[in-house]
Write a protein that holds these residues in place. Structure first.
Motif, short mmCIF file in Angstrom:
data_model
loop_
_atom_site.label_atom_id
_atom_site.label_comp_id
_atom_site.label_asym_id
_atom_site.label_seq_id
_atom_site.Cartn_x
_atom_site.Cartn_y
_atom_site.Cartn_z
N GLU A 141 -3.89 -7.44 1.65
CA GLU A 141 -2.52 -7.00 1.90
C GLU A 141 -2.09 -5.92 0.89
O GLU A 141 -1.11 -5.22 1.11
CB GLU A 141 -1.57 -8.21 1.86
CG GLU A 141 -1.18 -8.72 0.48
CD GLU A 141 -2.30 -9.45 -0.23
OE1 GLU A 141 -3.34 -9.71 0.40
OE2 GLU A 141 -2.13 -9.78 -1.42
N GLN A 142 -2.87 -5.79 -0.20
CA GLN A 142 -2.56 -4.71 -1.15
C GLN A 142 -3.18 -3.37 -0.72
O GLN A 142 -2.90 -2.33 -1.32
CB GLN A 142 -3.05 -5.09 -2.56
CG GLN A 142 -2.31 -6.31 -3.09
CD GLN A 142 -2.62 -6.59 -4.56
OE1 GLN A 142 -2.89 -5.68 -5.32
NE2 GLN A 142 -2.58 -7.86 -4.92
N ARG A 143 -4.04 -3.43 0.28
CA ARG A 143 -4.59 -2.21 0.90
C ARG A 143 -5.22 -1.26 -0.11
O ARG A 143 -5.00 -0.05 -0.06
CB ARG A 143 -3.50 -1.50 1.71
CG ARG A 143 -3.02 -2.32 2.92
CD ARG A 143 -1.77 -1.70 3.53
NE ARG A 143 -1.45 -2.25 4.84
CZ ARG A 143 -0.89 -3.43 5.07
NH1 ARG A 143 -0.62 -4.25 4.07
NH2 ARG A 143 -0.63 -3.83 6.31
N GLU A 144 -6.00 -1.82 -1.02
CA GLU A 144 -6.76 -1.00 -1.97
C GLU A 144 -8.04 -0.54 -1.27
O GLU A 144 -9.13 -1.06 -1.50
CB GLU A 144 -7.08 -1.79 -3.24
CG GLU A 144 -5.90 -2.03 -4.14
CD GLU A 144 -5.42 -0.77 -4.86
OE1 GLU A 144 -6.14 0.26 -4.82
OE2 GLU A 144 -4.32 -0.81 -5.43
N THR A 145 -7.89 0.44 -0.41
CA THR A 145 -9.03 0.88 0.40
C THR A 145 -9.76 2.05 -0.26
O THR A 145 -9.29 2.62 -1.24
CB THR A 145 -8.56 1.29 1.80
OG1 THR A 145 -7.54 2.27 1.64
CG2 THR A 145 -8.00 0.11 2.57
N SER A 146 -10.90 2.39 0.30
CA SER A 146 -11.72 3.47 -0.23
C SER A 146 -10.98 4.80 -0.19
O SER A 146 -10.39 5.17 0.82
CB SER A 146 -13.00 3.59 0.60
OG SER A 146 -13.61 4.83 0.35
N PRO A 147 -11.03 5.57 -1.30
CA PRO A 147 -10.43 6.91 -1.27
C PRO A 147 -11.35 7.97 -0.66
O PRO A 147 -10.97 9.11 -0.55
CB PRO A 147 -10.20 7.20 -2.76
CG PRO A 147 -11.26 6.43 -3.46
CD PRO A 147 -11.54 5.21 -2.63
#
Lengths: 104, 312
Positions: B44-50
């Motif tokens: 839910e913090q959506r720390e996805t790949s840049p």
């Protein structure tokens, strides 16, 4: 990638007490659905990021059918899609809503 | 974030669930004591790949890595699990950083063991430099944590096995548990064939591939400390057992390991096939090993497997 967002009014609040759930996986022909109970009880939002461009009409139909059947009031559903078929999408959406009902 | 349910399969049941078939979240939830898992940096913090956006590729909200804390048999543990179905469980920048952070926390806590549920083909090619850096940072963090007194266990039994940088990290762990499906290596079969030719390693010869990279071979040569049947319960039993028996990292550990590796090379260096190694090891019917049921194999390994000296 194509980003699509659909907002609907829902008849009733989605059942269950859990604040969020995650189902599925991002893989070819599959998708993940993160469902969060963050909206007013009458609202529903489905936000999609998909690899398959140009299928907005199909997504719109699948999402409105889902809202009609499950009445997911209060939910924001966020989708990362790896090119899943509409039937798979429909099952994952239902699974996500059911996951908010399940006790531990 | 104990609210997060696993994807794909039913919530009920535990013991007999296949490790190979389970998702990362399902493995974590069923491996640990019921209801004990708390996730760090959840989806839910959506720390996805840049990086993936640059390649027009889809992201996953947890970047294929689940990290958090829980209890195992009543004792506190930190746990990390890779989702092998998302980009082959490959290490990218965020994926790797979550594991690095967990290991550094373990180092600072000094006594909470870490379980790494490997399921990876190695570095995510789209994030090549960031992925390679992540592998290096994780290896350093594993060694620092072990040096501070932390036991770091690797559990290998997922569909992507444990290859590339994942194989290197596994080599740094205090102990490994592996199932037959849990292949461990650095270069995968296709990579070896491409670079060295089909005479060196025929990646289409599946029995050859499995008896060379598979869990049974790793167990028999001492590369893995425990062999698990392909169920969550079997991995749980192995993890509890290894947490009880694994010693600290000392200079003697490394000296013993060096001596063991030299002896292994002297003794088996000329063998052309895993079966030759097993026969030299004292297995009467080496050809029958791939077909042995888990219980029979565990008994066999208990008789002939090389002591691991707490290192790979």
């Amino acid at each position: 990638m194509e980003n699509l967002t659909y907002r609907h009014k829902a008849k009733t609040r989605a059942p269950g007490d859990k604040p969020l759930a995650l189902v599925g996986v991002v893989a070819s022909g599959n998708l993940e659905v993160l469902v969060e109970r963050v909206l007013p009880d009458t609202d529903c939002e489905v936000a999609i990021a998909t690899t398959a461009k140009g299928f907005g009409d199909v997504w719109a139909a699948v999402v409105s059918d889902f809202v009609e059947r499950r009445s997911p009031g209060g939910l924001r559903l966020s989708i990362n899609d790896g090119g899943a078929r509409p039937d798979t999408v429909a099952l994952r959406l239902s699974q996500a809503v059911r996951s908010l009902e399940e006790g531990r | 974030m104990s609210d997060l349910t696993p994807g794909g399969t039913s919530e009920s049941g535990r013991g007999g669930v296949s490790w190979y078939e389970a998702s990362a979240r399902q493995r974590v939830r069923l491996l640990l004591d019921a209801g004990s898992f708390t996730e760090f940096v959840g989806p839910e913090q959506r720390e996805t790949s840049p990086h993936l956006q640059v390649f027009d590729l889809p992201e996953q909200f947890d970047d294929g890595m689940v990290v958090g804390a829980g209890t195992l048999g009543g004792g506190a543990v930190l746990v990390a699990a890779q989702e092998g179905r998302f980009m082959g469980g490959a290490f990218g920048e965020v994926h790797g950083a979550k594991l690095t952070g967990l290991l550094r926390a373990a180092r600072d806590l000094t006594s909470t063991p870490v379980l790494i549920l490997f399921d990876t083909g190695g570095v995510r090619l789209q994030e090549a430099n960031a992925g390679e850096l992540a592998i290096a940072e994780i290896m350093r963090a594993v060694v620092e944590a072990r040096h501070a007194g932390v036991t770091v266990l690797g559990l290998v039994g997922g569909r992507s096995g444990c290859f590339g940088g994942g194989g290197l990290i596994a080599g740094c762990c205090s102990a490994l548990a592996v199932s037959e499906q849990g292949r461990i290596g650095v270069s995968g079969p296709e990579v070896i064939e491409t670079n060295r030719g089909v005479e060196e390693f025929d990646s289409k010869d599946r029995p050859l591939v499995w008896r060379t990279t598979g869990g049974k071979h790793r167990r028999l040569i001492g590369g893995a400390d425990a062999f698990a049947d392909d169920t969550v319960d079997a991995f749980r039993a192995c993890a509890l057992d290894l947490l009880r028996t694994t010693g600290p990292l000392t200079l003697d550990t490394l000296r013993n390991e060096q001596a063991r590796l030299r002896e292994r090379l002297d003794r088996f260096g000329a063998c052309a096939d895993a079966r030759d190694v097993w026969a030299k090891r004292g297995v009467d019917d080496a050809g029958a090993v791939p077909g042995l049921p888990a219980d029979d194999f565990i008994a066999l390994a208990g008789r002939v497997a090389e002591p691991s000296h707490d290192a790979r």
